[in-house]
Write a protein that holds these residues in place. Structure first.
Motif, PDB file in Angstrom:
ATOM      1  N   MET A   1       0.884  -1.161   0.000  1.00 52.86           N
ATOM      2  CA  MET A   1       0.000   0.000   0.000  1.00 52.86           C
ATOM      3  C   MET A   1       0.922   1.210   0.000  1.00 52.86           C
ATOM      4  SD  MET A   1      -1.606   2.253   2.154  1.00 52.86           S
ATOM      5  CE  MET A   1      -1.933   1.775   3.803  1.00 52.86           C
ATOM      6  N   PHE A   2       0.736   2.106  -0.958  1.00 48.40           N
ATOM      7  CA  PHE A   2       1.671   3.237  -0.992  1.00 48.40           C
ATOM      8  C   PHE A   2       0.977   4.577  -1.164  1.00 48.40           C
ATOM      9  CE2 PHE A   2       2.007   4.497  -5.500  1.00 48.40           C
ATOM     10  CZ  PHE A   2       1.520   3.383  -6.161  1.00 48.40           C
ATOM     11  N   PHE A   3       1.714   5.619  -0.767  1.00 48.10           N
ATOM     12  CA  PHE A   3       1.270   7.001  -0.936  1.00 48.10           C
ATOM     13  C   PHE A   3       2.518   7.805  -1.289  1.00 48.10           C
ATOM     14  CE2 PHE A   3       2.958   8.398   3.156  1.00 48.10           C
ATOM     15  CZ  PHE A   3       2.938   7.239   3.902  1.00 48.10           C
ATOM     16  N   LEU A   4       2.343   9.071  -1.670  1.00 51.19           N
ATOM     17  CA  LEU A   4       3.484   9.896  -2.090  1.00 51.19           C
ATOM     18  C   LEU A   4       3.667  11.093  -1.180  1.00 51.19           C
ATOM     19  CD1 LEU A   4       2.868  10.131  -5.957  1.00 51.19           C
ATOM     20  CD2 LEU A   4       4.283   8.479  -4.746  1.00 51.19           C
ATOM     21  N   LYS A   5       4.913  11.550  -1.110  1.00 48.91           N
ATOM     22  CA  LYS A   5       5.214  12.863  -0.532  1.00 48.91           C
ATOM     23  C   LYS A   5       5.878  13.660  -1.654  1.00 48.91           C
ATOM     24  CE  LYS A   5       6.436  11.167   4.141  1.00 48.91           C
ATOM     25  NZ  LYS A   5       5.929  11.898   5.309  1.00 48.91           N
ATOM     26  N   PRO A   6       5.597  14.963  -1.744  1.00 46.59           N
ATOM     27  CA  PRO A   6       6.260  15.778  -2.769  1.00 46.59           C
ATOM     28  C   PRO A   6       7.697  16.107  -2.352  1.00 46.59           C
ATOM     29  CG  PRO A   6       4.879  17.166  -1.403  1.00 46.59           C
ATOM     30  CD  PRO A   6       4.693  15.758  -0.899  1.00 46.59           C
ATOM     31  N   ASP A   7       8.495  16.633  -3.278  1.00 46.64           N
ATOM     32  CA  ASP A   7       9.882  16.982  -2.911  1.00 46.64           C
ATOM     33  C   ASP A   7       9.926  18.102  -1.858  1.00 46.64           C
ATOM     34  OD1 ASP A   7       9.124  19.009  -4.667  1.00 46.64           O
ATOM     35  OD2 ASP A   7      10.778  18.689  -6.077  1.00 46.64           O
ATOM     36  N   SER A   8       8.871  18.903  -1.793  1.00 50.82           N
ATOM     37  CA  SER A   8       8.817  19.971  -0.778  1.00 50.82           C
ATOM     38  C   SER A   8       8.668  19.430   0.645  1.00 50.82           C
ATOM     39  CB  SER A   8       7.656  20.924  -1.095  1.00 50.82           C
ATOM     40  OG  SER A   8       6.466  20.190  -1.322  1.00 50.82           O
ATOM     41  N   ALA A   9       8.412  18.131   0.789  1.00 52.32           N
ATOM     42  CA  ALA A   9       8.286  17.539   2.130  1.00 52.32           C
ATOM     43  C   ALA A   9       9.638  17.300   2.791  1.00 52.32           C
ATOM     44  CB  ALA A   9       7.520  16.214   2.043  1.00 52.32           C
ATOM     45  N   VAL A  10      10.706  17.343   2.006  1.00 50.28           N
ATOM     46  CA  VAL A  10      12.027  17.025   2.576  1.00 50.28           C
ATOM     47  C   VAL A  10      12.431  18.081   3.604  1.00 50.28           C
ATOM     48  CG1 VAL A  10      14.487  16.726   2.051  1.00 50.28           C
ATOM     49  CG2 VAL A  10      12.751  15.791   0.497  1.00 50.28           C
TER      50      VAL A  10
ATOM     51  N   ALA B   1      -1.948  14.799   6.183  1.00 50.35           N
ATOM     52  CA  ALA B   1      -1.368  14.234   7.403  1.00 50.35           C
ATOM     53  C   ALA B   1       0.072  13.771   7.218  1.00 50.35           C
ATOM     54  CB  ALA B   1      -2.214  13.048   7.865  1.00 50.35           C
ATOM     55  N   LYS B   2       0.513  13.622   5.956  1.00 49.33           N
ATOM     56  CA  LYS B   2       1.785  12.938   5.708  1.00 49.33           C
ATOM     57  C   LYS B   2       2.711  13.635   4.723  1.00 49.33           C
ATOM     58  CE  LYS B   2       1.369   8.166   7.019  1.00 49.33           C
ATOM     59  NZ  LYS B   2       2.595   7.690   7.689  1.00 49.33           N
ATOM     60  N   ALA B   3       2.206  14.622   3.983  1.00 48.23           N
ATOM     61  CA  ALA B   3       3.009  15.167   2.884  1.00 48.23           C
ATOM     62  C   ALA B   3       3.359  16.641   3.087  1.00 48.23           C
ATOM     63  CB  ALA B   3       2.265  14.976   1.563  1.00 48.23           C
ATOM     64  N   PHE B   4       3.175  17.111   4.321  1.00 51.39           N
ATOM     65  CA  PHE B   4       3.424  18.532   4.614  1.00 51.39           C
ATOM     66  C   PHE B   4       4.936  18.825   4.643  1.00 51.39           C
ATOM     67  CE2 PHE B   4       2.833  16.054   8.472  1.00 51.39           C
ATOM     68  CZ  PHE B   4       3.942  16.402   9.242  1.00 51.39           C
ATOM     69  N   ASP B   5       5.279  20.104   4.597  1.00 58.92           N
ATOM     70  CA  ASP B   5       6.690  20.528   4.602  1.00 58.92           C
ATOM     71  C   ASP B   5       7.400  19.954   5.840  1.00 58.92           C
ATOM     72  OD1 ASP B   5       6.036  22.024   2.392  1.00 58.92           O
ATOM     73  OD2 ASP B   5       6.500  23.974   3.295  1.00 58.92           O
ATOM     74  N   GLY B   6       8.529  19.360   5.628  1.00 62.13           N
ATOM     75  CA  GLY B   6       9.331  18.829   6.734  1.00 62.13           C
ATOM     76  C   GLY B   6       8.960  17.415   7.136  1.00 62.13           C
ATOM     77  N   SER B   7       7.941  16.842   6.493  1.00 54.76           N
ATOM     78  CA  SER B   7       7.461  15.522   6.930  1.00 54.76           C
ATOM     79  C   SER B   7       8.378  14.368   6.502  1.00 54.76           C
ATOM     80  CB  SER B   7       6.043  15.272   6.409  1.00 54.76           C
ATOM     81  OG  SER B   7       6.027  15.279   4.997  1.00 54.76           O
ATOM     82  N   ALA B   8       9.368  14.662   5.672  1.00 54.28           N
ATOM     83  CA  ALA B   8      10.320  13.614   5.268  1.00 54.28           C
ATOM     84  C   ALA B   8      11.730  14.026   5.699  1.00 54.28           C
ATOM     85  CB  ALA B   8      10.278  13.388   3.763  1.00 54.28           C
ATOM     86  N   ALA B   9      12.177  13.476   6.829  1.00 49.42           N
ATOM     87  CA  ALA B   9      13.558  13.714   7.269  1.00 49.42           C
ATOM     88  C   ALA B   9      14.400  12.571   6.705  1.00 49.42           C
ATOM     89  CB  ALA B   9      13.626  13.742   8.789  1.00 49.42           C
ATOM     90  N   ILE B  10      15.547  12.917   6.135  1.00 48.30           N
ATOM     91  CA  ILE B  10      16.378  11.900   5.459  1.00 48.30           C
ATOM     92  C   ILE B  10      17.805  11.993   5.982  1.00 48.30           C
ATOM     93  CG2 ILE B  10      17.216  11.122   3.188  1.00 48.30           C
ATOM     94  CD1 ILE B  10      14.597  12.599   2.107  1.00 48.30           C
ATOM     95  N   GLY B  11      18.388  10.837   6.229  1.00 46.22           N
ATOM     96  CA  GLY B  11      19.742  10.759   6.795  1.00 46.22           C
ATOM     97  C   GLY B  11      20.785  11.421   5.907  1.00 46.22           C
ATOM     98  N   SER B  12      21.924  11.733   6.528  1.00 42.77           N
ATOM     99  CA  SER B  12      22.964  12.504   5.848  1.00 42.77           C
ATOM    100  C   SER B  12      23.590  11.740   4.694  1.00 42.77           C
ATOM    101  CB  SER B  12      24.033  12.900   6.849  1.00 42.77           C
ATOM    102  OG  SER B  12      24.473  11.751   7.560  1.00 42.77           O
ATOM    103  N   LYS B  13      23.604  10.410   4.767  1.00 46.53           N
ATOM    104  CA  LYS B  13      24.187   9.683   3.627  1.00 46.53           C
ATOM    105  C   LYS B  13      23.488   8.356   3.408  1.00 46.53           C
ATOM    106  CE  LYS B  13      27.911   8.078   6.596  1.00 46.53           C
ATOM    107  NZ  LYS B  13      29.297   7.732   6.771  1.00 46.53           N
ATOM    108  N   PHE B  14      23.708   7.846   2.212  1.00 41.46           N
ATOM    109  CA  PHE B  14      23.200   6.522   1.825  1.00 41.46           C
ATOM    110  C   PHE B  14      24.399   5.580   1.767  1.00 41.46           C
ATOM    111  CE2 PHE B  14      18.701   6.931   0.659  1.00 41.46           C
ATOM    112  CZ  PHE B  14      18.545   8.297   0.876  1.00 41.46           C
ATOM    113  N   LEU B  15      24.220   4.378   2.285  1.00 44.53           N
ATOM    114  CA  LEU B  15      25.335   3.425   2.341  1.00 44.53           C
ATOM    115  C   LEU B  15      25.227   2.437   1.172  1.00 44.53           C
ATOM    116  CD1 LEU B  15      25.256   2.558   6.177  1.00 44.53           C
ATOM    117  CD2 LEU B  15      26.616   4.311   5.009  1.00 44.53           C
ATOM    118  N   PRO B  16      26.369   2.116   0.546  1.00 40.31           N
ATOM    119  CA  PRO B  16      26.338   1.143  -0.550  1.00 40.31           C
ATOM    120  C   PRO B  16      25.926  -0.234  -0.028  1.00 40.31           C
ATOM    121  CG  PRO B  16      28.501   2.213  -0.365  1.00 40.31           C
ATOM    122  CD  PRO B  16      27.719   2.625   0.834  1.00 40.31           C
ATOM    123  N   LEU B  17      24.964  -0.824  -0.666  1.00 38.57           N
ATOM    124  CA  LEU B  17      24.470  -2.130  -0.203  1.00 38.57           C
ATOM    125  C   LEU B  17      25.528  -3.212  -0.348  1.00 38.57           C
ATOM    126  CD1 LEU B  17      20.881  -1.664  -1.445  1.00 38.57           C
ATOM    127  CD2 LEU B  17      21.448  -2.480   0.839  1.00 38.57           C
TER     128      LEU B  17
END
Ligand code: ZN
Length: 204
Positions: free
Chosen positions: A26-35, A105-121
């Motif tokens: 089950m999925f939903f979207l957040k816009p890029d402005s949510a970051v 409820a889920k796509a507002f500004d600031g609702s997507a916090a993302i870590g400083s880096k991505f690790l190579p799998l």
């Protein structure tokens, strides 16, 4: 860039919110402005009384594709990071009850916090057993393991790409384990991936 978020992907979390275990992702979207901009605090919006954290593994798409099979899905990402899907739980309950979309409820500004880096799998001992945690004010509140997901990242990519093209840089939030809860002004959230601190968010 779009952010695709999977709901109810850990059975213990589905149970804690009294939701049924889904038979399809089950999925939903957040816009890029949510970051949430890096190192910014998150100000609790004035229209919610019950803002929740949800720590999640986040995969970054590195290849354009549509109708990707689960078998080939692993060619569409090679790093993983961590994020917090902030959710106004009171507002979500209201819109859910009416059968309305979740965006407010889920796509507002600031609702997507993302870590400083991505690790190579490729550097992981076992890509199917990635551990991640969330601490609130230094106390462990969520403790997840990727193999507890109901739908793994390859199944998610296969499902979502039937409906929308995946583009380079898209992010996939893969759902949260149990232990979600409310934040208050003054709280500090810290997220860990394989024991490494990757994200800190101060709540104001
Ligand atoms: Zn979530």
């Amino acid at each position: 860039m779009k952010i695709i978020c999977i709901g109810r992907n850990y059975s213990e979390h589905a149970k804690e919110l009294k939701n049924a275990i889904p038979s399809k992702p089950m999925f939903f979207l957040k816009p890029d402005s949510a970051v949430l901009p890096k190192r910014n605090p998150l100000f609790i919006p004035e229209w919610t009384q019950d803002l929740h954290y949800e720590v999640e593994l986040v995969y970054k798409v590195n290849r354009l594709g549509k109708y990707i099979s689960a078998q080939h899905a692993h060619k569409y990402y090679d790093t993983v990071g961590i994020g917090i899907d902030f959710t106004a739980r009171d507002i979500q309950e209201q819109v859910k009850a009416k059968g309305h979309p979740w965006e407010i409820a889920k796509a507002f500004d600031g609702s997507a916090a993302i870590g400083s880096k991505f690790l190579p799998l490729a550097e992981f001992k076992d890509q199917n057993k990635i551990s991640f945690q969330l601490q609130k004010n230094g106390e462990l509140v969520q403790d997840g393991l990727s193999n507890d997901m109901i739908f793994d990242i390859d199944q998610i990519i296969a499902y979502v790409s039937q409906f929308m093209t995946l583009k380079i840089g898209d992010l996939i939030f893969t759902g949260t384990p149990s232990g979600v809860g409310k934040v208050n002004p003054g709280d500090r959230l810290e997220a860990f991936l394989e024991g490494q601190k990757m994200l800190k968010v101060d709540i104001k």
